[in-house]
Design a protein around this motif. Structure first.
Motif, short mmCIF file in Angstrom:
data_model
loop_
_atom_site.label_atom_id
_atom_site.label_comp_id
_atom_site.label_asym_id
_atom_site.label_seq_id
_atom_site.Cartn_x
_atom_site.Cartn_y
_atom_site.Cartn_z
N UNK A 1 22.97 79.68 15.86
CA UNK A 1 21.84 80.23 15.12
C UNK A 1 20.78 80.79 16.06
N UNK A 2 20.42 80.00 17.09
CA UNK A 2 19.40 80.48 18.01
C UNK A 2 19.90 81.69 18.79
N UNK A 3 21.21 81.69 19.13
CA UNK A 3 21.78 82.84 19.82
C UNK A 3 21.76 84.09 18.97
N UNK A 4 22.09 83.93 17.68
CA UNK A 4 22.07 85.07 16.76
C UNK A 4 20.67 85.66 16.66
N UNK A 5 19.68 84.78 16.53
CA UNK A 5 18.31 85.27 16.42
C UNK A 5 17.85 85.91 17.72
N UNK A 6 18.23 85.31 18.86
CA UNK A 6 17.85 85.89 20.15
C UNK A 6 18.43 87.30 20.29
N UNK A 7 19.70 87.47 19.91
CA UNK A 7 20.31 88.80 19.99
C UNK A 7 19.63 89.75 19.00
N UNK B 1 12.83 87.24 24.18
CA UNK B 1 13.94 87.22 23.24
C UNK B 1 14.57 85.83 23.09
N UNK B 2 14.98 85.26 24.22
CA UNK B 2 15.69 83.97 24.18
C UNK B 2 14.80 82.85 23.67
N UNK C 1 16.51 78.94 28.76
CA UNK C 1 15.63 80.10 28.61
C UNK C 1 15.20 80.63 29.97
N UNK C 2 14.79 79.75 30.88
CA UNK C 2 14.34 80.17 32.21
C UNK C 2 15.47 80.83 33.00
N UNK C 3 16.69 80.31 32.87
CA UNK C 3 17.83 80.87 33.58
C UNK C 3 18.11 82.31 33.16
N UNK C 4 18.14 82.54 31.85
CA UNK C 4 18.39 83.90 31.35
C UNK C 4 17.26 84.84 31.76
N UNK C 5 16.01 84.38 31.62
CA UNK C 5 14.87 85.24 31.92
C UNK C 5 14.77 85.57 33.40
N UNK D 1 4.72 81.68 28.18
CA UNK D 1 4.53 81.47 26.75
C UNK D 1 5.85 81.27 26.02
N UNK D 2 6.96 81.68 26.63
CA UNK D 2 8.26 81.32 26.05
C UNK D 2 8.48 79.82 26.11
N UNK D 3 8.16 79.22 27.26
CA UNK D 3 8.25 77.76 27.40
C UNK D 3 7.30 77.08 26.42
N UNK D 4 6.10 77.59 26.35
CA UNK D 4 5.09 77.03 25.44
C UNK D 4 5.56 77.10 23.99
N UNK D 5 6.22 78.20 23.62
CA UNK D 5 6.69 78.34 22.25
C UNK D 5 7.78 77.35 21.89
#
Length: 419
Positions: A17-23, A266-267, A298-302, A342-346
């Motif tokens: 689900x999270x992957x689908x939304x990220x894409x 995104x991620x 998230x950090x790895x992808x970013x 802010x991605x981490x914060x989110x």
């Protein structure tokens, strides 16, 4: 309303689900970048900056309605989505409250915008579009329907891009106002089609809501509203200050690079969108391993995205736009740091909201606003766009340090109580 039933989402389903939304978010943002690309190519920087400034104003106008749809609807629907009677009771209350919020907003915003000379049709249309979009966002998020959420997100961006190309490339429009109207109205068509073909199990009923339900919702929503006000102040203060100190053309140049760095959201957006209702449904502790693993992913992808962005930024801007839109590399890096922070914060915020602890986010947002406004007023007049980017990065770091400080303080108090 009765208490939520604990229903755990399998890890594989959470990742899917999270992957689908990220894409979906990635594709939607790419389409959104296409929207910005077309406008930046056909409009002068001053007009492009006016559009970005007006979108920022619309976010301020929607201070009450966006968080109500995005977070409040998602939280309560996520808790009772498998209990039809409680679900309909909540939705009946929620729709009346949302209509009331729209009415109050218009009664306040229209005269205020007129007084400061910023009232225009585009800002109002964008406000209504934001309200509709985030209302549906909250529904899809609460019902754990990532497919429909992704389609709605992508659909609006497809409509925006097609309409912008038609109006500005084919018909050769040169005024910025049609772009704002297109932006706000584009949310309607995909949501209407989704509700026609795949409606959520809900019905509208115009009746006075139960006072106890209203109080419960308001109690949960109050700190979220406070934190959202702080978030919008933080997210928009750079544009407001740049426009004030440097003018619309500087806003246009800065906003284009800021839009590019949103690739880094995104991620974490996909993760946090699914995480909140999952936590709300489970209603249990022990979330630390899940938070740690999702943040590391998230950090790895970013990190990979950032490398590509740094290498390709200047050639891309010069090829697609114009030399005037190129900013120093330090501006790109600082804005990227802000997005990552802010991605981490989110992600952490999604866990806190799902665990009925919205006050933590409120505190962090207030700290961010104080840090950002003070930094912006000092740095932007002195260092221009670099000062604005540094202000954003400092805000992102402050947000996460606030959560860390609150967590350490909580652990210290817990240890003292048990001594």
């Amino acid at each position: 309303m009765s208490q939520p039933v604990s229903v755990r989402m399998p890890l594989r389903e959470f990742i899917r689900s999270s992957g689908m939304i990220s894409i979906g978010v990635a594709l939607a943002r790419l389409l959104g970048f296409g929207f910005s690309m077309v406008l930046a190519r056909v409009l002068i920087p001053e007009d492009y900056g006016f559009i970005q400034y007006s979108l920022t104003l619309a976010n301020f106008v929607a201070l009450l309605t966006i968080p109500f749809g995005q977070h409040v609807l998602a939280r309560f629907i996520g808790g009772v989505k498998d209990q039809p009677e409680d679900l309909q009771a909540f939705l009946s209350t929620a729709w009346i409250m949302l209509l009331g919020l729209v009415g109050v907003t218009l009664l306040v915003a229209v005269p205020v915008l007129a007084l400061i000379g910023r009232l225009n049709l585009g800002v109002i249309v964008v406000f209504l579009g934001f309200t509709l979009h985030f209302g549906y966002y909250g529904l899809a998020r609460g019902f754990l329907a990532p497919g429909r959420l992704t389609i709605a997100y992508l659909g609006s961006n497809v409509v925006q891009l097609i309409a912008i190309v038609l109006v500005y490339v084919v018909l050769r429009e040169t005024s910025p106002m049609p772009a704002l109207i297109i932006y706000g109205a584009s949310y309607l068509l995909p949501i209407a089609l989704l509700q026609w073909r795949h409606p959520f199990p809900m019905r509208f009923r115009l009746a006075l809501p139960d006072r106890a339900s209203v109080r419960r919702v308001l109690k949960y929503a109050a700190p979220i509203w406070a934190s959202h006000v702080a978030y919008i102040l933080y997210a928009g203060v750079d544009v407001l200050l740049i426009q004030h100190f440097l003018g619309d053309a500087a806003v246009g140049v800065y906003a284009l690079t800021k839009t590019l760095t949103m690739l880094l959201s995104f991620v974490p957006t996909g993760i946090s969108t699914v995480l909140l209702p999952r936590i709300a449904a489970e209603q249990r502790g022990g979330h630390l391993p899940l938070v740690r693993n999702t943040i590391l992913a998230s950090l790895g992808v970013n990190a990979l995205v950032l490398v590509v962005m740094v290498i390709g930024y200047q050639p891309f801007i010069r090829l697609v736009f114009d030399e005037v839109y190129v900013v120093p590399l330090i501006v790109l890096l600082l804005l990227a740091l802000s997005e990552i922070a802010f991605g981490v914060h989110g992600i952490v915020t999604a866990v806190l909201l799902g665990s009925d602890q919205p006050q933590w986010e409120t505190v962090s947002r207030v700290v961010v606003v104080i840090v950002s406004v003070l930094a912006g007023v000092i740095l932007i007049p002195r260092w221009g766009l670099t000062g604005a980017a540094l202000m954003m990065a400092l805000g992102g770091v402050a947000a996460n340090l606030t959560y860390l400080s609150l967590w350490l303080l909580k652990d210290t108090r817990h240890a003292v109580v048990h001594v």
